[in-house]
Motif scaffolding. Sequence first.
Motif, PDB file in Angstrom:
ATOM      1  N   TYR A 130     -13.552 -10.331  -5.604  1.00 15.47           N
ATOM      2  CA  TYR A 130     -13.026 -10.081  -4.250  1.00 15.47           C
ATOM      3  C   TYR A 130     -11.577 -10.572  -4.145  1.00 15.47           C
ATOM      4  CZ  TYR A 130     -12.819 -10.068   0.857  1.00 15.47           C
ATOM      5  OH  TYR A 130     -12.464  -9.827   2.159  1.00 15.47           O
ATOM      6  N   THR A 131     -11.329 -11.767  -4.656  1.00 14.48           N
ATOM      7  CA  THR A 131      -9.986 -12.355  -4.554  1.00 14.48           C
ATOM      8  C   THR A 131      -8.945 -11.510  -5.280  1.00 14.48           C
ATOM      9  OG1 THR A 131     -10.914 -14.578  -4.402  1.00 14.48           O
ATOM     10  CG2 THR A 131      -8.602 -14.409  -5.077  1.00 14.48           C
ATOM     11  N   TRP A 132      -9.258 -11.110  -6.504  1.00 12.91           N
ATOM     12  CA  TRP A 132      -8.222 -10.456  -7.315  1.00 12.91           C
ATOM     13  C   TRP A 132      -8.117  -8.973  -7.046  1.00 12.91           C
ATOM     14  CZ3 TRP A 132      -4.857 -13.812  -8.117  1.00 12.91           C
ATOM     15  CH2 TRP A 132      -5.230 -15.144  -8.335  1.00 12.91           C
ATOM     16  N   MET A 145      -4.558  -7.413  -6.076  1.00 16.68           N
ATOM     17  CA  MET A 145      -3.985  -6.234  -6.734  1.00 16.68           C
ATOM     18  C   MET A 145      -3.714  -5.108  -5.741  1.00 16.68           C
ATOM     19  SD  MET A 145      -3.553  -6.989  -9.892  1.00 16.68           S
ATOM     20  CE  MET A 145      -3.273  -5.403 -10.685  1.00 16.68           C
ATOM     21  N   LEU A 146      -4.566  -4.988  -4.736  1.00 17.77           N
ATOM     22  CA  LEU A 146      -4.403  -3.885  -3.781  1.00 17.77           C
ATOM     23  C   LEU A 146      -3.401  -4.220  -2.687  1.00 17.77           C
ATOM     24  CD1 LEU A 146      -8.163  -2.839  -3.560  1.00 17.77           C
ATOM     25  CD2 LEU A 146      -6.313  -1.565  -4.660  1.00 17.77           C
ATOM     26  N   GLY A 147      -3.068  -5.477  -2.538  1.00 22.77           N
ATOM     27  CA  GLY A 147      -2.023  -5.882  -1.606  1.00 22.77           C
ATOM     28  C   GLY A 147      -2.329  -5.499  -0.164  1.00 22.77           C
ATOM     29  N   ALA A 148      -1.332  -4.947   0.492  1.00 20.98           N
ATOM     30  CA  ALA A 148      -1.445  -4.679   1.926  1.00 20.98           C
ATOM     31  C   ALA A 148      -2.529  -3.648   2.238  1.00 20.98           C
ATOM     32  CB  ALA A 148      -0.104  -4.201   2.463  1.00 20.98           C
ATOM     33  N   ASP A 149      -2.869  -2.816   1.251  1.00 21.05           N
ATOM     34  CA  ASP A 149      -3.879  -1.773   1.494  1.00 21.05           C
ATOM     35  C   ASP A 149      -5.299  -2.256   1.228  1.00 21.05           C
ATOM     36  OD1 ASP A 149      -1.865  -0.019   2.052  1.00 21.05           O
ATOM     37  OD2 ASP A 149      -1.735   0.740  -0.007  1.00 21.05           O
ATOM     38  N   ALA A 150      -5.448  -3.521   0.889  1.00 22.36           N
ATOM     39  CA  ALA A 150      -6.743  -3.994   0.388  1.00 22.36           C
ATOM     40  C   ALA A 150      -7.877  -3.770   1.382  1.00 22.36           C
ATOM     41  CB  ALA A 150      -6.641  -5.466   0.011  1.00 22.36           C
ATOM     42  N   LYS A 151      -7.623  -4.007   2.639  1.00 23.60           N
ATOM     43  CA  LYS A 151      -8.721  -3.933   3.615  1.00 23.60           C
ATOM     44  C   LYS A 151      -9.392  -2.560   3.589  1.00 23.60           C
ATOM     45  CE  LYS A 151      -9.717  -4.792   8.494  1.00 23.60           C
ATOM     46  NZ  LYS A 151     -10.915  -5.568   8.253  1.00 23.60           N
ATOM     47  N   GLN A 152      -8.555  -1.523   3.482  1.00 23.69           N
ATOM     48  CA  GLN A 152      -9.112  -0.173   3.446  1.00 23.69           C
ATOM     49  C   GLN A 152      -9.479   0.242   2.024  1.00 23.69           C
ATOM     50  OE1 GLN A 152      -6.494   2.858   4.976  1.00 23.69           O
ATOM     51  NE2 GLN A 152      -7.797   4.512   4.193  1.00 23.69           N
TER      52      GLN A 152
END
Lengths: 434, 99
Positions: free
Chosen positions: A371-373, A377-384
């Motif tokens: 979950y952390t990495w 890696m996905l940065g600002a788009d991670a939530k979606q």
Amino acid sequence: MATNTFNNFLTPQRGVEESAQLLQRLYLVERELLRALGGWHMSISNWELKSLVPRHWWQDSLHADAFRNRVLELRYPRRDVDSRHDPDLLSFLGELTRAQTDAEFALGIYHVVKPALIAAYEQYIAGCDTLLDAPSVHHIEHTLIDERAHLRAAEPVLAGLDSDQVAAAQPWVNYLSTYLSAIGGILGTGPRSDLPLKDACAGRPAYHVPPRAVRDPRFAPAVVESPRRPPRTPRESQVWYAIDHANEMWAAEVPGAMMWEWANMPWEFYMDAARWGYDEQRHAEMGIRRLTAWGFEMGIDYPMVGDPYHAIIEQGHGLLTVLALLYYFERDAPRFKQQAKEKYASLGDYTSAQDSDYDWADEALHLRYGYTWLNHMLGADAKQRLPELVKEAGELWERWLAERWERGEDGYGPFMERIEARIAAAEATEQAIA
Amino acid sequence: MNANLVDVAVMVTLTNGYSFEVFPNETVLDAAIRAGIPIPYSCRSGTCRTCISRVISGSIEHDPEYLDDLLIDQDEVADGYRLLCSSLAHTDSVIERDD
């Protein structure tokens, strides 16, 4: 007779700044060792060697972390600790993965770098005030225990490598030794000379993790590790479960690959990936131990293959999607392992139950790592993107596996025959004893 | 928070039909385990997210002592999600679980 005097000063020894610089070199070597071991893991074919290195890269991550922290205690700027390295030492360490055979890689690590690292630790302690620099001495003394154990553990593995390959690796070993001498050794305190840039081994291309997880040529060729049909009996369930465990080596190879290919991650990433990979190798060992105890021959009676990695790479995706697949599997693992523990305990198979119990505990760490990495890696788009990517990775895997089964390309037939024969033989023996 | 609310046991109901009592200062997950309710979990410290669940009604909040350690973002908390291993129930509550 001792005389009290104000003139009996100690000979000047290393100060804080020089100690910090030397310790930062030791941190770099341990860090690049774990990255090299992780990166090359996918390419190792000799099973004993592939099984050996995850423990060493995990312990190297602990050493590196201890020295990194110690460097920061010695007035060394935080902003420089991960980046301001001796370029010659960095270049030398970058050579290690340019090995072309198991023997070249293993001998470079265990006959060149680690012995030199041990000598460097001994040299550090010999030249320091053990009172003033006591925390460093503590870390080095404990690290020496591990590093010497690494060499002892590696010797029988190296002795088991193909002798022609070992002989052919000697020019590579000589090249690395010459290179290391030319940069003044691990600590950089020896005399320097010209780098061996005209050596026949110099100038090899940079290493990249291969698209297939290499398996030992002693194993029978395999495509998938999962039997096409579900288990029909409790005994089959035990065997299916152990085969699944035995094949978790792919999940050790993937964190190793990430450690290499993702070269500029925060230090904590390498700590997490090193532990993750080592845990997965332990899980593979659990399965192999069970199957061996039941009379199964590894890689012959059951498949040994890195099929989830192949599934993602063959469909044109990269390591990030492989990480998402790993997380996809991990998300269901606590429920699965908890149920497995209870199920095998109820069957009286307390070994498999205990394997599951510890595996279940490990999964808590892996879920946090994944979950952390992935978020990192996905940065600002991670939530979606994170849930989308994990779902996509799972679908890629399921589709790939289903296609192999549907087309009859799973390569499982010979294995299933041997598995059923082994189970029948074991049951006949049990009945005879009863 | 009303201190009186945490001095008595409360009932937590899962949408899959299970109900169980949660004692004061007991995490929801610990109460479920004590009652033999099958909720998947692993770390028991709020870092693996295995037990993450949405609270539909009532008051279940993360233990304030460990808030900084929890692997959950504020948007999820605002949407009603809680890590049950690190949550205390303050009133009778309903949690969405379909397993």
